[in-house]
Design a protein around this motif. Structure first.
Motif, PDB file in Angstrom:
ATOM      1  N   ILE A   1       0.847  -1.195   0.000  1.00  0.00           N
ATOM      2  CA  ILE A   1       0.000   0.000   0.000  1.00  0.00           C
ATOM      3  C   ILE A   1       0.883   1.245   0.000  1.00  0.00           C
ATOM      4  CG2 ILE A   1      -0.378   0.540   2.465  1.00  0.00           C
ATOM      5  CD1 ILE A   1      -3.350   0.745   1.775  1.00  0.00           C
ATOM      6  N   GLY A   2       2.037   1.089   0.656  1.00  0.00           N
ATOM      7  CA  GLY A   2       2.981   2.203   0.704  1.00  0.00           C
ATOM      8  C   GLY A   2       3.459   2.585  -0.689  1.00  0.00           C
ATOM      9  N   GLU A   3       3.788   1.546  -1.479  1.00  0.00           N
ATOM     10  CA  GLU A   3       4.277   1.813  -2.837  1.00  0.00           C
ATOM     11  C   GLU A   3       3.210   2.503  -3.666  1.00  0.00           C
ATOM     12  OE1 GLU A   3       7.564   1.252  -4.075  1.00  0.00           O
ATOM     13  OE2 GLU A   3       7.586   1.235  -1.890  1.00  0.00           O
ATOM     14  N   LYS A   4       1.953   2.105  -3.437  1.00  0.00           N
ATOM     15  CA  LYS A   4       0.881   2.598  -4.299  1.00  0.00           C
ATOM     16  C   LYS A   4       0.338   3.954  -3.841  1.00  0.00           C
ATOM     17  CE  LYS A   4      -2.297   2.327  -7.478  1.00  0.00           C
ATOM     18  NZ  LYS A   4      -1.996   2.340  -8.903  1.00  0.00           N
ATOM     19  N   TYR A   5       0.145   4.103  -2.542  1.00  0.00           N
ATOM     20  CA  TYR A   5      -0.669   5.244  -2.084  1.00  0.00           C
ATOM     21  C   TYR A   5       0.042   6.273  -1.194  1.00  0.00           C
ATOM     22  CZ  TYR A   5      -4.639   2.402  -3.613  1.00  0.00           C
ATOM     23  OH  TYR A   5      -5.501   1.660  -4.347  1.00  0.00           O
ATOM     24  N   ILE A   6       1.166   5.899  -0.580  1.00  0.00           N
ATOM     25  CA  ILE A   6       1.735   6.821   0.421  1.00  0.00           C
ATOM     26  C   ILE A   6       2.849   7.664  -0.178  1.00  0.00           C
ATOM     27  CG2 ILE A   6       2.771   7.001   2.730  1.00  0.00           C
ATOM     28  CD1 ILE A   6      -0.042   5.794   2.789  1.00  0.00           C
ATOM     29  N   GLN A   7       2.729   8.969   0.022  1.00  0.00           N
ATOM     30  CA  GLN A   7       3.744   9.882  -0.497  1.00  0.00           C
ATOM     31  C   GLN A   7       4.250  10.801   0.603  1.00  0.00           C
ATOM     32  OE1 GLN A   7       1.524  11.617  -3.682  1.00  0.00           O
ATOM     33  NE2 GLN A   7       1.868   9.845  -5.013  1.00  0.00           N
ATOM     34  N   LYS A   8       5.288  11.531   0.255  1.00  0.00           N
ATOM     35  CA  LYS A   8       5.870  12.500   1.198  1.00  0.00           C
ATOM     36  C   LYS A   8       4.781  13.443   1.730  1.00  0.00           C
ATOM     37  CE  LYS A   8      10.099  15.252   1.304  1.00  0.00           C
ATOM     38  NZ  LYS A   8       9.925  16.332   2.101  1.00  0.00           N
ATOM     39  N   GLY A   9       4.798  13.655   3.021  1.00  0.00           N
ATOM     40  CA  GLY A   9       3.834  14.585   3.616  1.00  0.00           C
ATOM     41  C   GLY A   9       2.529  13.932   4.047  1.00  0.00           C
ATOM     42  N   ASP A  10       2.286  12.687   3.605  1.00  0.00           N
ATOM     43  CA  ASP A  10       1.070  11.977   4.015  1.00  0.00           C
ATOM     44  C   ASP A  10       1.166  11.565   5.483  1.00  0.00           C
ATOM     45  OD1 ASP A  10       0.039  12.208   1.519  1.00  0.00           O
ATOM     46  OD2 ASP A  10       0.504  10.154   0.891  1.00  0.00           O
TER      47      ASP A  10
END
Lengths: 140, 408
Positions: free
Chosen positions: B106-115
């Motif tokens: 899920i990290g690869e797909k949805y999580i970005q800097k600042g989330d």
């Protein structure tokens, strides 16, 4: 007395106890009787962190002999520390390095010294040995 | 009273009928792992004796038989959590691996800097560390919702922490240390309304409560088989099909591929995309049988009977052990009790109980931040299962009294 004689003496002492209750009461009393570690030594540098109970170990040397004092927040651990100190303290670094601790198994408390008991005892023995190795390296 | 006769169910568990340190075993460490009924032990043994072969790719009879047994178990799990599709059930080695899989994919797909990722103060290390690792990898921030002194989650604070930055919330259904049953439905609704994806750590709930992922309306749910009368090394993660389809695989290898060339690999369909390598076939089959066993007893019966044990034990402890302090007094609680007695160290109490054949857990229960919150090094935890009896609780009480006599 050398290390093994003291170990044998402890094993002999423990044959007096017929059931586990007496044995544990004796250990707990040994813990209570152990000289309190001065608060100045009960510091993070001396902390041997176990997952459950913690051990503080302070080391000194005098005329080629290594001296240890220790404390714990758990009474059973403290009692076993008292025994370990009786066996190991006041010996030369070589004697400590070569020491094989068999008495804990023989008195039926080996499970407390196994690393997975996480009470800090196994780490304490390791630290005492490391201290002996370091001392001998510096002085040779 | 319930329809469950613990003396009858106990007969199904060979391990319970033995002496430990010369005393009949009282096993109150079910929160760490439950014991196994004979049907599960036999299923694993029979599988290796009669049906073992690698699954999915074999044309020979044994392989097909093993594959059928393996996929049958997946269908049982699908029904057990009431998933829409069986491919929403991914087998893992347990809750910990489930969370690591999710944190990566899920990290690869949805999580970005600042989330932001939102957890609670009562999480097990397994539901903290993988998220910290993800945050470090992606430059995201971990937010922690506080609890009240009685061990209940501060739901208002949780809701206030939900913002447009909160991409994922991950929280425990039942606290392994406090026993608190979280109001997961309310929390999930708040997350859904905020567009936040939700993962529920069900390690402690699956053995005790009925789980319905459609009714809960959560995106992901995980638990371990070994706490549910199944073998060790097997667990699941349930994931909503559309999300699992979008997420990249966690590990690469055999089973999870469709085609491989040195230039490009295409991945297999769900759920195989997330099951790289030869799976724990015996574990899956054993877990399937454990699910049958639990279903047979009935989760509602289990919940009712275990609650009876909880109420009884709480009352007995308070009435008979002076200076007892129970950590976790939530209104809705599962069948475990964490406590301390006066200034006695949990290690001492646990070691003495062990001498009397009574198995409890002592320590921080893999919830160090929670222990810091209460300012204690650890607790003694007795966690009950449907095969425990009130008679055993009485034994623990007299064991504690004996231990206190020795320690005082």
């Amino acid at each position: 007395m050398d290390i093994n004689s003291i170990q044998d003496e402890i094993v002999e002492e423990f044959t007096l106890f017929e059931d586990w209750l007496d044995k544990y009461e004796h250990i707990i009393n040994l813990g209570k009787e152990l000289t309190e570690l001065d608060t100045s030594h009960r510091v993070d540098e001396n902390l041997v962190k176990g997952c459950q109970s913690q051990v503080w170990l302070n080391a000194n040397h005098n005329k080629g002999k290594l001296l240890f004092e220790a404390d714990s927040d758990a009474l059973i651990t403290k009692g076993l520390i008292a025994l370990l100190i009786r066996v190991l303290s006041n010996n030369s670094s070589k004697e400590i390095m070569d020491a094989e601790l068999y008495f804990i198994d023989k008195i039926g408390l080996g499970n407390h010294l196994s690393p997975n008991r996480a009470n800090g005892l196994a780490s304490m023995v390791k630290k005492i040995k490391t201290y002996a190795i370091a001392y001998s390296a510096i002085n040779n | 009273m319930t329809n469950l006769d613990p003396y009858k169910t106990r007969a199904d568990f060979p391990i319970l009928h033995q002496d430990i340190n010369g005393k009949p075993l009282v096993y109150f460490d079910n929160g760490a792992s439950s014991q196994k009924p004979k049907v599960v032990i036999d299923a694993v043994s029979n599988y290796y004796s009669k049906s073992h072969a690698n699954v999915h790719r074999g044309v020979h009879t044994l392989s097909q038989e093993a594959t059928n047994m393996y996929e049958d178990a997946r269908r049982k799990l699908k029904t057990f959590v009431n998933a829409r599709f069986e491919e929403e059930i991914v087998f893992t080695s347990g809750t910990t691996q489930s969370i690591n899989l999710l944190a990566f994919s899920i990290g690869e797909k949805y999580i970005q800097k600042g989330d932001e990722i939102l957890i609670t103060e009562m999480e097990h290390h397994s539901n903290i560390v993988p998220w910290q690792m993800l945050c470090e990898r992606k430059g995201a921030t971990l937010k922690v919702a506080p609890i009240f002194d009685n061990g209940e989650l501060n739901v208002d604070a949780f809701k206030q922490l939900l913002s447009y930055k909160t991409k994922l919330a991950a929280f425990i259904h039942v606290s392994n240390t406090l026993g608190t049953v979280n109001p997961v439905k309310e929390l999930i609704n708040a997350c859904n309304a905020n567009g936040t994806k939700v993962f529920i750590d069900g390690a402690q709930s699956a053995p005790h409560l009925k789980i319905d992922v459609q009714d809960l309306n959560c995106d992901f749910y995980a638990f371990s088989g070994h706490k549910l009368c199944g073998p060790t090394g097997i667990g699941i993660i349930y994931g909503r099909k559309d999300l699992l389809e979008e997420m990249p695989p966690y590990q690469g290898g055999g089973e999870m591929i469709k085609t491989v060339t040195f230039e490009k690999t295409t991945y297999n369909e769900l759920p195989h995309k997330f099951e790289a390598g030869t799976p724990n076939i015996a574990g899956v089959i054993g877990l399937g049988v454990a699910i049958d066993y639990i279903n047979n007893l009935g989760l509602l019966n289990i919940e009712k009977y275990e609650n009876e044990l909880l109420q009884y034990a709480t009352k007995q402890l308070i009435e008979n052990i002076p200076e007892i302090k129970i950590y976790g007094n939530a209104k809705h609680k599962a069948s475990l009790i964490s406590f301390l007695i006066g200034n006695h160290h949990p290690y001492d109490v646990g070691a003495l109980l062990d001498q009397m054949g009574i198995a409890v857990r002592t320590g921080h229960h893999c919830t160090e931040p929670l222990m810091s919150r209460y300012g204690i090094p650890g607790t003694i935890r007795a966690s009950f299962s449907f095969y425990n009896t009130k008679e055993e609780i009485d034994k623990m009480i007299s064991g504690l009294q004996k231990a206190l006599n020795i320690l005082s």
